[in-house]
Structures are given as C-alpha cells and as structure tokens.
Write a protein that holds these residues in place. Structure first.
Motif, PDB file in Angstrom:
ATOM      1  N   THR A 269       0.852  -1.189   0.000  1.00 32.01           N
ATOM      2  CA  THR A 269       0.000   0.000   0.000  1.00 32.01           C
ATOM      3  C   THR A 269       0.887   1.239   0.000  1.00 32.01           C
ATOM      4  OG1 THR A 269      -1.948  -0.920   1.123  1.00 32.01           O
ATOM      5  CG2 THR A 269      -1.517   1.413   1.455  1.00 32.01           C
ATOM      6  N   CYS A 270       0.738   2.071  -1.035  1.00 31.54           N
ATOM      7  CA  CYS A 270       1.446   3.345  -1.001  1.00 31.54           C
ATOM      8  C   CYS A 270       0.466   4.409  -0.524  1.00 31.54           C
ATOM      9  CB  CYS A 270       2.054   3.694  -2.355  1.00 31.54           C
ATOM     10  SG  CYS A 270       0.919   3.736  -3.744  1.00 31.54           S
ATOM     11  N   MET A 271       0.965   5.329   0.300  1.00 29.79           N
ATOM     12  CA  MET A 271       0.067   6.295   0.927  1.00 29.79           C
ATOM     13  C   MET A 271       0.781   7.601   1.245  1.00 29.79           C
ATOM     14  SD  MET A 271      -2.228   5.706   4.356  1.00 29.79           S
ATOM     15  CE  MET A 271      -3.114   4.227   3.852  1.00 29.79           C
ATOM     16  N   THR A 272       0.021   8.668   1.161  1.00 26.89           N
ATOM     17  CA  THR A 272       0.554   9.975   1.539  1.00 26.89           C
ATOM     18  C   THR A 272       0.264  10.249   3.019  1.00 26.89           C
ATOM     19  OG1 THR A 272      -1.541  10.913   0.775  1.00 26.89           O
ATOM     20  CG2 THR A 272       0.312  10.996  -0.755  1.00 26.89           C
ATOM     21  N   MET A 273       1.062  11.135   3.621  1.00 28.18           N
ATOM     22  CA  MET A 273       0.795  11.546   5.017  1.00 28.18           C
ATOM     23  C   MET A 273      -0.233  12.670   5.053  1.00 28.18           C
ATOM     24  SD  MET A 273       4.293  11.708   7.157  1.00 28.18           S
ATOM     25  CE  MET A 273       5.564  10.468   7.072  1.00 28.18           C
ATOM     26  N   ASN A 274      -0.286  13.457   3.960  1.00 25.84           N
ATOM     27  CA  ASN A 274      -1.350  14.463   3.836  1.00 25.84           C
ATOM     28  C   ASN A 274      -2.174  14.073   2.606  1.00 25.84           C
ATOM     29  OD1 ASN A 274       0.726  15.110   2.074  1.00 25.84           O
ATOM     30  ND2 ASN A 274       0.915  17.218   2.704  1.00 25.84           N
ATOM     31  N   HIS A 275      -2.366  14.941   1.620  1.00 24.65           N
ATOM     32  CA  HIS A 275      -3.192  14.549   0.475  1.00 24.65           C
ATOM     33  C   HIS A 275      -2.476  14.659  -0.855  1.00 24.65           C
ATOM     34  CE1 HIS A 275      -6.755  14.389   3.055  1.00 24.65           C
ATOM     35  NE2 HIS A 275      -6.224  15.432   3.659  1.00 24.65           N
ATOM     36  N   THR A 281       2.488  23.439  -0.520  1.00 28.11           N
ATOM     37  CA  THR A 281       2.581  24.361   0.618  1.00 28.11           C
ATOM     38  C   THR A 281       1.286  24.416   1.425  1.00 28.11           C
ATOM     39  OG1 THR A 281       2.083  26.112  -0.959  1.00 28.11           O
ATOM     40  CG2 THR A 281       4.367  25.903  -0.263  1.00 28.11           C
ATOM     41  N   SER A 282       0.133  24.368   0.739  1.00 22.23           N
ATOM     42  CA  SER A 282      -1.133  24.586   1.449  1.00 22.23           C
ATOM     43  C   SER A 282      -1.663  23.330   2.140  1.00 22.23           C
ATOM     44  CB  SER A 282      -2.192  25.078   0.461  1.00 22.23           C
ATOM     45  OG  SER A 282      -2.500  24.041  -0.457  1.00 22.23           O
ATOM     46  N   ASP A 283      -1.089  22.186   1.839  1.00 21.64           N
ATOM     47  CA  ASP A 283      -1.636  20.948   2.406  1.00 21.64           C
ATOM     48  C   ASP A 283      -1.018  20.645   3.767  1.00 21.64           C
ATOM     49  OD1 ASP A 283      -2.635  18.488   3.059  1.00 21.64           O
ATOM     50  OD2 ASP A 283      -2.340  17.616   1.076  1.00 21.64           O
ATOM     51  N   THR A 284      -1.723  21.070   4.815  1.00 18.66           N
ATOM     52  CA  THR A 284      -1.232  20.854   6.177  1.00 18.66           C
ATOM     53  C   THR A 284      -2.126  19.868   6.924  1.00 18.66           C
ATOM     54  OG1 THR A 284      -2.491  22.790   6.879  1.00 18.66           O
ATOM     55  CG2 THR A 284      -0.171  23.136   6.336  1.00 18.66           C
ATOM     56  N   ASP A 285      -2.944  19.157   6.157  1.00 12.98           N
ATOM     57  CA  ASP A 285      -3.870  18.204   6.769  1.00 12.98           C
ATOM     58  C   ASP A 285      -3.196  16.840   6.914  1.00 12.98           C
ATOM     59  OD1 ASP A 285      -6.185  17.114   7.786  1.00 12.98           O
ATOM     60  OD2 ASP A 285      -7.030  16.692   5.807  1.00 12.98           O
TER      61      ASP A 285
END
Ligand code: JFZ
Length: 339
Positions: A269-275, A281-285
């Motif tokens: 499974t490959c996965m991101t820590m945010n999106h 820069t704007s992805d802090t989720d």
C-alpha cells in the motif's frame, strides 16, 4: 522467486519519495491553487507551457539536500527501503542522463545527480533503494504525453475554454512541442535508455516502480521489461502494462485492502501523510502518527508492505511535519517493532 522476494516480504515498511522540479510550485501556479490532484501534477493540471515549465526547472537548486540524513531518517523510523521518483510524469530526470537534456545534472543551477549520493547512503546504512520511473507519461520529452486531465479541473485560467478545446483536438497534448515525436519514438529515445542508465549506474537496485501504464502496448512494455535483466534480483510492481505484465507486487493506492480482498499475491500500500505526493505548501492536513502506526500494523498483520510518502521541499529538506511523524513512529518501533 521466493528467495528474491524474501527481503521485501520481511521489510514491511518503506519510504516513497516524490521529489522533482514540480516541488518548486508547491501546488500554486501564478498565485492560484491547483484545484485537484497531487501537486506533482501541476504542469498537466494547469497546462503550463513546455517552455515555461522548463525555464523554471533551470532554477531548481536543492542546496540543503543531504542524502545521508534522508536515509538515516528512514532507517530511524524503521523503514527498510526507499523508492524515489527518478523521473515523474513531468519528464524531469533527477539523474545525469545522456538520453534527455532535461535532467538535473545538465539542466539546472544545481548541476548534480541526486540519485548517486542517495544510492551511496543507502548502501552505507543497509537500506534498499528502488526507483520510480514514469515510463508512459512524460510531458516534456516529445511523444510522451498521453494526458487526459481537463484544464478546468485545475487552475481557473480565463483561457481554459480555448486550452480545453486544443487539448481535446490534440489527444491530451497542450503544447505543440509535445507532439514533435511519436510515443514509440519517445519510448526508444528516452524511456529505454534512461531505464538502462538507472539500472546500470547506481549499483544494486532493489525495486523498479513503474507508473500509470496509459498508452503502453505489449511491445513497448516488453522492451522495458527486458532491461530488468540488468538487475536479476530486482522486484517490480504491476504498473508496467496491464494485464499482461503483472510484475511481482500489487499496488493498492491510498487504501489498505480488507482481508477478504487478498489473493496470495505480494502487495504494497502506497500512501501519503497528507493529500499530495509532491510537496504542496497549502496541504497541512496531516494524518496523525497514531493513524500511521495503526495503518502499519494493519498492513503488516495482513502480510503487506507500507510505502509511506514524503514530498520533499524544493530546497531538499523533508517537511517538518513528516519528520516529526517519522520520529514518533521510530520510537514506537523501538519498543514494538520486530528486529
Ligand atoms: C500515480 C501518479 O499519477 C501520482 O502522481 C503518484 O505518483 C502516484 C503514486 O501514482 O497516480 C495513481 C496511480 C494509480 C492509481 C491512482 C493514482 N490507481 O491505481 O488508483
């Protein structure tokens, strides 16, 4: 085959790295947020002209890149292998290449290969190294564009109607320079020689991670697959061409399969820590460290591997939020992970 797969099956945890000149945009084009998709797609989503993209690529200068530190960060988190984007869909090679001038050593201020030091550091710390190579999509080298994404999904360009019409009439291309060669010519002139370079110039390569097999034929796939003989121990995923080139490993993306979905094939499974895969820069989720650890346990208990993504910044450093999470995971591994 079993012997070849052994280290991979025991690895459980690896680091995916999406890094390229796209990280310079960080998901923002001319002051506008890219509306959808990973930030590594910005050239396509915003239909950035080839000349403009290439001009900004010249300034790529990751002066704070420290391969030794990257590999230690992975190792300390309990990761056993790294897969880095040697070339993503934008066609920019993060290595010295004779097959295309659009490569980090020949094109940029930085002027050096970044894969060499990474290969050296991986060897030093006993971490396996794999290369992601976008074989079928290449938006800068002529002939490599098989794009389908509409402009309107990206930057709200006032000229989007005209650009959409052009793209539609030109099979996904948005710049005449992309059509100066055929797909087969691109495969022969760029993809094949570059994969050969990657499998020749960096010592043992553990994984070849193909991606988005759009437009591939059995013939083009076969030519690329032949090259893998240069690294007899190499492990490949299932994204060279479907369905006739299943490779060694399945690649569920951004999701963990349920036990009932498993069919005995190896999977990761490959996965991101945010999106986003590439730096945005704007992805802090960010997912919490707890969630990431739960995912790792879930995946390991089902016999899979977890390839967790980092999107380094254009200066060559990892986002602080990513490093913090890896540290927490590392602490957990020290007490709970197997040796
Ligand atoms: C691809 C790339 O387009 C993306 O930029 C990133 O590199 C990712 C790891 O791979 O995107 C995909 C590929 C496959 C699926 C979804 C997105 N899929 O099979 O659902």
């Amino acid at each position: 085959k079993d012997e070849r797969m052994q280290w991979w099956r025991e690895a459980r945890f690896g680091m995916f790295i999406h890094w390229g000149v796209y990280s310079q945009w960080g998901g923002v084009y001319k002051g506008h947020e890219q509306a959808r998709g990973g930030a590594e797609w910005i050239m396509n989503r915003c239909k950035i002209p080839v000349a403009e993209y290439q001009e900004r690529a010249r300034g790529f200068n990751p002066v704070n890149y420290n391969a030794d530190e990257w590999v230690r960060t992975a190792r300390d988190a309990g990761m056993k292998y790294i897969v880095i984007t040697a070339k993503h869909h934008d066609g920019f090679a993060m290595f010295k290449s004779e097959a295309s001038p659009f490569n980090i050593a020949d094109w940029t201020t930085y002027g050096k290969d970044v894969l060499k030091p990474l290969a050296d550091a991986c060897r030093k710390y006993g971490i396996k190294l794999g290369f992601y190579y976008s074989q079928a999509q290449d938006w800068n080298n002529p002939g490599g564009t098989v794009a389908r994404k509409k402009m309107k999904e990206g930057w709200p360009n006032p000229d989007s109607t005209r650009i959409d019409t052009y793209t539609k009439a030109h099979k996904g291309h948005w710049d005449p320079r992309q059509e100066e060669a055929t797909f087969e010519q691109y495969i022969d002139r760029v993809a094949i020689p570059q994969v050969r370079e990657l499998l020749t110039n960096y010592g043992d390569i553990a994984v070849l991670w193909w991606d988005t097999p759009v437009g591939m034929t059995d013939e083009t796939a076969l030519k690329l697959q032949e090259l893998l003989k240069l690294q007899p121990q190499i492990i490949t995923n299932d994204r060279l061409k479907r369905p006739n080139f299943p490779g060694d490993t399945g690649t569920p993306e951004q999701k963990i399969p349920g036990a009932e979905e498993l069919d005995g094939r190896d999977w990761e499974t490959c996965m991101t820590m945010n999106h986003t895969w590439g730096y945005r820069t704007s992805d802090t989720d960010w997912k919490s460290a707890e969630t990431l650890i739960r995912n790792l346990v879930d995946i390991a208990s089902k016999g899979g591997n977890y390839l967790l993504n980092i999107g380094p910044k254009p200066d060559g450093t990892f986002p602080v939020a990513s490093v913090e999470r890896l540290k927490t995971i590392g602490k957990w591994m020290d007490t709970n992970g197997e040796a």
